[in-house]
Design an enzyme around this catalytic site. Sequence first.
Site, short mmCIF file in Angstrom:
data_model
loop_
_atom_site.label_atom_id
_atom_site.label_comp_id
_atom_site.label_asym_id
_atom_site.label_seq_id
_atom_site.Cartn_x
_atom_site.Cartn_y
_atom_site.Cartn_z
N LYS A 218 -15.22 4.91 -10.11
CA LYS A 218 -14.55 5.91 -10.92
C LYS A 218 -15.10 7.28 -10.56
O LYS A 218 -16.32 7.43 -10.39
CB LYS A 218 -14.78 5.62 -12.41
N ASP A 246 -11.17 6.42 -8.03
CA ASP A 246 -10.16 6.45 -9.08
C ASP A 246 -10.49 7.56 -10.06
O ASP A 246 -11.52 7.50 -10.74
CB ASP A 246 -10.16 5.08 -9.80
N GLU A 272 -7.18 7.42 -6.21
CA GLU A 272 -6.23 6.85 -7.17
C GLU A 272 -6.08 7.77 -8.38
O GLU A 272 -7.07 8.32 -8.86
CB GLU A 272 -6.78 5.49 -7.60
N GLU A 304 -0.61 2.57 -12.17
CA GLU A 304 -0.96 1.75 -13.33
C GLU A 304 -0.35 2.26 -14.63
O GLU A 304 -0.14 1.49 -15.55
CB GLU A 304 -2.48 1.60 -13.48
N ASP A 327 2.03 -2.42 -11.90
CA ASP A 327 1.35 -3.04 -13.04
C ASP A 327 2.32 -4.07 -13.62
O ASP A 327 3.53 -3.86 -13.61
CB ASP A 327 1.02 -1.96 -14.08
N HIS A 354 -2.40 -3.03 -9.81
CA HIS A 354 -3.43 -2.68 -10.79
C HIS A 354 -3.82 -3.93 -11.58
O HIS A 354 -2.96 -4.68 -12.01
CB HIS A 354 -2.87 -1.63 -11.76
#
Lengths: 434, 434
Positions: A218, A246, A272, A304, A327, A354
Amino acid sequence: MSVRITSVDVHDVRFPTAAAGDGSDAINKGDYSATYVELGTDAGVVGAGFTFTNGRGNEITCAAVRALAHHVRGRTIEEIVAEPVTFWRSLSADVQLRWLGPEKGVIHMATGALVNAVWDLRAKLAGRPMWRFLAELPTEELVASIDFHHITDALTPDEASAILDKGRDGMADRVALLERDGFPSYTTSVGWLGYPDEKVRALTREAYAAGWRAMKMKVGGPPADDLRRARIIRAEIGPDALLMMDANQVWDVDEAITNMTALAEVDPYWIEEPTHADDILGHARIARAVTELTGGRCRVATGEVAANRVIFKQLLQAEAIGVMQIDACRVGGVNEVLSEIVMAAKFGVPICPHAGGVGLCEYVQHLAIFDFLRVGTSLDGRMVEYVDHLHEHFVDPVRTRDGRYLLPAAPGYSATMRPESIAEFRFPDGPAWR
Amino acid sequence: MSVRITSVDVHDVRFPTAAAGDGSDAINKGDYSATYVELGTDAGVVGAGFTFTNGRGNEITCAAVRALAHHVRGRTIEEIVAEPVTFWRSLSADVQLRWLGPEKGVIHMATGALVNAVWDLRAKLAGRPMWRFLAELPTEELVASIDFHHITDALTPDEASAILDKGRDGMADRVALLERDGFPSYTTSVGWLGYPDEKVRALTREAYAAGWRAMKMKVGGPPADDLRRARIIRAEIGPDALLMMDANQVWDVDEAITNMTALAEVDPYWIEEPTHADDILGHARIARAVTELTGGRCRVATGEVAANRVIFKQLLQAEAIGVMQIDACRVGGVNEVLSEIVMAAKFGVPICPHAGGVGLCEYVQHLAIFDFLRVGTSLDGRMVEYVDHLHEHFVDPVRTRDGRYLLPAAPGYSATMRPESIAEFRFPDGPAWR
């Protein structure tokens, strides 16, 4: 044989994950939860579906499922299969409820939970895992399941038919390949924002030892922290393994470009959700900048929280994404995901679904496998996200080996939760919450 | 003086409008309803806000308001005014509930209801109608109320300040003009899809006699029917009055272009929602086609279900719209609408707010007047939609004269419903529903 859906039960299930910092990122913190749907039938088989939420607010998606349930209760599977888009639109385009979306957010997630439960039921009645059930459906039936409304400027029924017909070639070989090797995967368990550096280092080392060669961290915290953590992971995994990032939408468009200029040092494979999920033009600008920055080594990924097929259509049309992260339960269930998978194939963009949350790994493995078997027909750039959370609550949990998903074997969409888990974690009356 | 919000009450109010065919269009049919919010305070003044829904599902938006209410209950107005974006994000970016949007659909409409109630309270405490309250706020306070997150690539705080500072020039003259003439308006009451031709003709004649020189019809039925009804209206209103068309998103992109090629015959002033509301690229293509078809006489309009400021930003960046139809309660309330109004001014696109439903005319008149007084500063191409429905349920209903809105005079956002109406139409226990 006519099978009728006789009941729709909805359960508010919440797992107390917030305290551990699992799943924390730049904008989301909560107790991983599911709005869990069971369709009872006169055949005794139960269809299961759910949508994933982040804790508080699960009661809202439960209310939305109840508001849509009358479109499902009393229907026969034969009626639904005879006119799949009519059925799908009875939920997604309900003349009163559509206003609450349209085709987005709470109301569309509720549509997905119900629609997925119907598909789970169909696959169970056919005695096949969802991936095989979908991959073996006749082209006409797959095409008839897609609502082409609002996407014909990107994909026509004839184009979809051609892609799905061609996808039959060599399918048996691809099944054999997956039976031998499993499906490629990557792990997101190493770099949550809530984890201290040493935990990131230890988890990265552990994941690498377990066979993972693609890991996601992240970003979106203070830029210096992001870079420091990225260097730790890159140092642990060496130059050849893939490192994905992400940002969970925290950056503005120009900020994303600035931050990726610094983070390019650690050779990220994708960035992402670099900005707001609705910002197609913003993603397109970032994609152009990142391509230039890295000579095309880094790409933009999103999906997502992409609200529906119209958002995905534009991301593809605008060349805004190099990885499409479908997703299973954000959009209106299998029917809408089918349209997204086929659009991705037409535009030549790989799908990396995702997963994580509650049961998303269980769902999306089927979709990625179906894509490989029947639509995209390639493993190039394809990976399914893997997060090691909460699988123990499912009757048919995902199984992995050396960083790869093994083929699910049980009939259905792997969405069925263990009754003990539902009883224990039902909110607010389950023992876990009392 | 510190004023504290001590209670948040939510009412599910529904009016049985479906039976009459009022409000029917290509995709929406229902009982016009409101998720109505009352903020009690220790000062005795009550803040009122609502979001509009289409009947069934109003219980879902009510649940969403309850899930967000704790961010408002217990706050003082002073705290909110001191950090307006922090307050706004406590709702719009709640770390658990954001997942259900983000910033779209049910959860964002609920945010709007609560945020609007806070603004209503502020204007009431200041003893001013909302339009005057907003128009007289210092530039710094207006700018501080806007969340620039995800829109800085289109509008910076400095640019917003410059626009709002410049907007002070000549404001007194513009107030005087509105006091004399009222604000331009158009009517949507003549051409609902549910109405037969003779009713359309009679209503058009009636509206023209009442002073209306701009009228909107619904399209999106069978193309021949659309054209026949359009010819009836054009014949009644003559060549100089404006005829607008609203397709409520039913068309695909190419279909919209084809159908507008035929409808160009009746010289439409705008085509509203020609395709899916999320389709920025599609709207841009249609706008280019329609401009070419009509030599720029017809423009594309949209916005009533534009999910948030990021969608509006892109519609402006892509030159997809020639008319921006902001809505008062689809997005996150006054704070977010402010960002949209200022972006429109920067891009030179006129604002014609969406109204109708329950109380939308009451809300948006204030926004259009504020735009004219302080932001856009022009009436060129500006009109507020007018629909003659359900005004009788409001304490301070809109007043019109010769097809123009008269300036609201009572303090607040005109959002307060009559207690008798709430009691009568509360669902499911009000006498109207029993």
